[in-house]
Design a protein around this motif. Sequence first.
Motif, PDB file in Angstrom:
ATOM      1  N   ASP A 431      -8.278 -86.858   7.651  1.00  0.00           N
ATOM      2  CA  ASP A 431      -8.626 -86.992   6.242  1.00  0.00           C
ATOM      3  C   ASP A 431      -8.675 -85.614   5.604  1.00  0.00           C
ATOM      4  N   PHE A 432      -7.581 -85.185   5.002  1.00  0.00           N
ATOM      5  CA  PHE A 432      -7.507 -83.899   4.326  1.00  0.00           C
ATOM      6  C   PHE A 432      -7.704 -84.084   2.824  1.00  0.00           C
ATOM      7  N   SER A 433      -8.318 -83.078   2.200  1.00  0.00           N
ATOM      8  CA  SER A 433      -8.437 -83.060   0.743  1.00  0.00           C
ATOM      9  C   SER A 433      -7.971 -81.704   0.230  1.00  0.00           C
ATOM     10  N   GLN A 434      -7.523 -81.678  -1.012  1.00  0.00           N
ATOM     11  CA  GLN A 434      -7.028 -80.432  -1.592  1.00  0.00           C
ATOM     12  C   GLN A 434      -8.182 -79.463  -1.781  1.00  0.00           C
ATOM     13  N   ALA A 435      -8.046 -78.247  -1.250  1.00  0.00           N
ATOM     14  CA  ALA A 435      -9.060 -77.211  -1.418  1.00  0.00           C
ATOM     15  C   ALA A 435      -8.663 -76.198  -2.464  1.00  0.00           C
ATOM     16  N   LEU A 436      -7.338 -75.965  -2.641  1.00  0.00           N
ATOM     17  CA  LEU A 436      -6.882 -74.950  -3.577  1.00  0.00           C
ATOM     18  C   LEU A 436      -5.417 -75.184  -3.902  1.00  0.00           C
ATOM     19  N   THR A 437      -5.055 -74.985  -5.145  1.00  0.00           N
ATOM     20  CA  THR A 437      -3.652 -74.946  -5.545  1.00  0.00           C
ATOM     21  C   THR A 437      -3.510 -73.896  -6.630  1.00  0.00           C
ATOM     22  N   SER A 438      -2.430 -73.091  -6.559  1.00  0.00           N
ATOM     23  CA  SER A 438      -2.239 -71.997  -7.487  1.00  0.00           C
ATOM     24  C   SER A 438      -0.753 -71.677  -7.584  1.00  0.00           C
ATOM     25  N   ASN A 440       1.613 -72.557  -9.698  1.00  0.00           N
ATOM     26  CA  ASN A 440       2.479 -73.728  -9.903  1.00  0.00           C
ATOM     27  C   ASN A 440       2.801 -74.448  -8.592  1.00  0.00           C
ATOM     28  N   GLY A 441       1.800 -74.531  -7.722  1.00  0.00           N
ATOM     29  CA  GLY A 441       1.963 -75.256  -6.470  1.00  0.00           C
ATOM     30  C   GLY A 441       2.599 -74.456  -5.347  1.00  0.00           C
ATOM     31  N   GLN A 442       2.917 -73.191  -5.593  1.00  0.00           N
ATOM     32  CA  GLN A 442       3.488 -72.374  -4.521  1.00  0.00           C
ATOM     33  C   GLN A 442       2.427 -71.915  -3.520  1.00  0.00           C
ATOM     34  N   VAL A 443       1.166 -72.035  -3.881  1.00  0.00           N
ATOM     35  CA  VAL A 443       0.046 -71.759  -2.978  1.00  0.00           C
ATOM     36  C   VAL A 443      -0.807 -73.014  -2.931  1.00  0.00           C
ATOM     37  N   ARG A 444      -0.859 -73.656  -1.764  1.00  0.00           N
ATOM     38  CA  ARG A 444      -1.667 -74.866  -1.603  1.00  0.00           C
ATOM     39  C   ARG A 444      -2.408 -74.813  -0.264  1.00  0.00           C
ATOM     40  N   ILE A 445      -3.673 -75.225  -0.290  1.00  0.00           N
ATOM     41  CA  ILE A 445      -4.482 -75.323   0.931  1.00  0.00           C
ATOM     42  C   ILE A 445      -5.229 -76.650   0.896  1.00  0.00           C
ATOM     43  N   TRP A 446      -5.172 -77.385   2.000  1.00  0.00           N
ATOM     44  CA  TRP A 446      -5.966 -78.590   2.192  1.00  0.00           C
ATOM     45  C   TRP A 446      -6.972 -78.330   3.319  1.00  0.00           C
ATOM     46  N   ARG A 447      -8.029 -79.138   3.346  1.00  0.00           N
ATOM     47  CA  ARG A 447      -9.014 -79.008   4.429  1.00  0.00           C
ATOM     48  C   ARG A 447      -9.538 -80.376   4.822  1.00  0.00           C
ATOM     49  N   THR A 448     -10.008 -80.455   6.072  1.00  0.00           N
ATOM     50  CA  THR A 448     -10.650 -81.672   6.539  1.00  0.00           C
ATOM     51  C   THR A 448     -12.100 -81.665   6.078  1.00  0.00           C
ATOM     52  N   GLY A 449     -12.855 -82.713   6.465  1.00  0.00           N
ATOM     53  CA  GLY A 449     -14.272 -82.783   6.140  1.00  0.00           C
ATOM     54  C   GLY A 449     -15.055 -81.761   6.931  1.00  0.00           C
ATOM     55  N   THR A 450     -16.387 -81.826   6.829  1.00  0.00           N
ATOM     56  CA  THR A 450     -17.251 -80.817   7.443  1.00  0.00           C
ATOM     57  C   THR A 450     -17.689 -81.217   8.835  1.00  0.00           C
ATOM     58  N   GLY A 451     -16.865 -81.969   9.549  1.00  0.00           N
ATOM     59  CA  GLY A 451     -17.231 -82.389  10.895  1.00  0.00           C
ATOM     60  C   GLY A 451     -16.976 -81.310  11.913  1.00  0.00           C
ATOM     61  N   THR A 452     -16.320 -81.654  13.002  1.00  0.00           N
ATOM     62  CA  THR A 452     -16.170 -80.742  14.121  1.00  0.00           C
ATOM     63  C   THR A 452     -15.009 -79.792  13.952  1.00  0.00           C
ATOM     64  N   GLY A 453     -14.175 -79.997  12.942  1.00  0.00           N
ATOM     65  CA  GLY A 453     -13.020 -79.139  12.765  1.00  0.00           C
ATOM     66  C   GLY A 453     -11.840 -79.560  13.614  1.00  0.00           C
ATOM     67  N   THR A 454     -11.880 -80.747  14.192  1.00  0.00           N
ATOM     68  CA  THR A 454     -10.786 -81.202  15.039  1.00  0.00           C
ATOM     69  C   THR A 454      -9.762 -81.999  14.267  1.00  0.00           C
ATOM     70  N   GLY A 455     -10.039 -82.270  12.989  1.00  0.00           N
ATOM     71  CA  GLY A 455      -9.096 -83.010  12.175  1.00  0.00           C
ATOM     72  C   GLY A 455      -9.473 -84.471  12.015  1.00  0.00           C
ATOM     73  N   SER A 456     -10.579 -84.911  12.634  1.00  0.00           N
ATOM     74  CA  SER A 456     -10.979 -86.306  12.512  1.00  0.00           C
ATOM     75  C   SER A 456     -11.436 -86.636  11.100  1.00  0.00           C
ATOM     76  N   GLY A 457     -11.961 -85.626  10.398  1.00  0.00           N
ATOM     77  CA  GLY A 457     -12.263 -85.792   8.978  1.00  0.00           C
ATOM     78  C   GLY A 457     -13.609 -86.395   8.681  1.00  0.00           C
TER      79      GLY A 457
END
Length: 559
Positions: A431-438, A440-457
């Motif tokens: 479960d990723f969500s958008q953390a940053l876009t700049s 015109n979309g050439q810089v984008r970062i998504w992140r998972t939730g605040t769990g273990t950091g394994t990507g479970s979200g």
Amino acid sequence: MKRYLRLAGLVLALTPLAYPYGSLLEAAEAAGKSPNGVRYHGGDEIILQGFHWNVVRTAPNNWYSTLAGMAPSIAADGFSAIWMPVPWRDFSSWSDSSNGTSGGGEGYFWHDFNKNGRYGSDSLLKQAASALNGAGVKPIYDVVPNHMNRGYPDKEINLPAGQGLWRNDCADPGNYPNDCDDGDRFVGGDADLNTGHPQNQAMFQQEFANLRNNYGGAGLRFDFVRGYAGERVDSWMGQAHDDGFCVGELWKAPGEYPSWDWRNGASWQQILKDWSDRAKCTIFDFALKERMQNGSVSDWRHGLNGNPDPRWREVAVTFVDNHDTGYSPGPNGGQHHWPLPDHLLKRAYAYILASPGMPVVYWSHMYDWGYGDFIRQLIQIRRAAGIKADSAIQFHAGFSGLVATVSGSQQQLLIALDSNLEGPGQVASGDFSQALTSDNGQVRIWRTGTGTGTGSGGDGDLVSVNFRCDNGVTQPGDSVYAVGNSSELGNWSPAAAVLLSDTSGYPTWRGAISLPAQQALEWKCIIRNESNPTQVKSWQPGANNSLTSAAGASTSGSF
């Protein structure tokens, strides 16, 4: 320092302390070395270069006052360390009538160990170091053991000619193995010190210990390390500041080494890692800088910080530009010997602040030229994810530009730069969500939730934890807050800290904060202005408080 230039250098910083430095400094540096013996302060530093090339002209004799006044803001912006200017005097001056340029006094033709220089006085330096340490920002001093202003009279350091103290007094066939020193000459060599001479070696060792014990130094940035052996740096650090932070500036392309030297045919990464292995210090990631200058964005994966081996990533100190490579406010635009084009600056900062290595932010980008808000957002993203120097990184092929997944201790980040990636589902599960876009979309970062950091979200169940700060004596308009290494605790940003509102036992402050269960957390008490969150009056001294969140758990700190 510029590979060929005659004047140059760099500076850094690190954690929360206050005078007297002794025991508090040692407590804050408990995590000093990596499992491989590298002096990297736990690998979680975010460093501000605390000057630019023209500071001695734009703020003559007063820069230390600027640093002291901005210490709370620097901490609030998320920096844990600051690369300080060379603290020693430099009376050098130069001019070029052909193009009307001039300079001098920046510290890299230093005169002696006297601290009354063009950045400010000895007492102002101590005040700046105290303010920075008190705000939780560790000073890393720029030091120049290789060369000095030889021609200027009345030096406090007496170096008689003809005794091997000067590198210039030795026969030199052109390459260092047959010389009396263990590195390259600085320009022509007439300003070089013989770092191998016992008197010189002992002189610097004593001064490095002095910077630690009396000027709040948490570590050293070694200028022009192509001029002396990594083993010598390891010896200096071992004797003067073994648990301190150290970083070397090795700006030397493979082709600059003699044809018979193995490094002549090696990669930038191999040369940097070799020096780090011998010095037991971190190293500026010129492998990444070279790709930023000469490659495409997709080539940035070939920096030291993108190496598949975590033992290589943990030594990388990443940067976009500094006082040598980039422009500076003031006369002639500073040095700008290898500046990154402006259209790549946001991409480059997004990459170094969301990827392994320890990032350095250039002062002028942060505070002079309008990139501050963008960089602050990136720092918060990095802190929330728990990205460190040796965090895992995976690059994804099949897309334009650069696409990478970085696994922090708290979250995963997905970076897309100049890429046609449509979304996280193309390369990662969870479960990723958008953390940053700049840009015109050439810089984008998504992140998972605040769990273990394994990507479970999963965010996990929230539990109420009781926080207490003792001896929080405040003035009207100020209150006590808790700030720490999770998004719920502000990701070390005082502006996002949590107010402890129960003052029934004043000067003890209490509050209950909801946190995800079973998280290992670190935090501190701060006294902060209620209406202006950048005005931090005091940080809790000493080591961070730690806890594992659980229902009904209690944790405390004290001023």
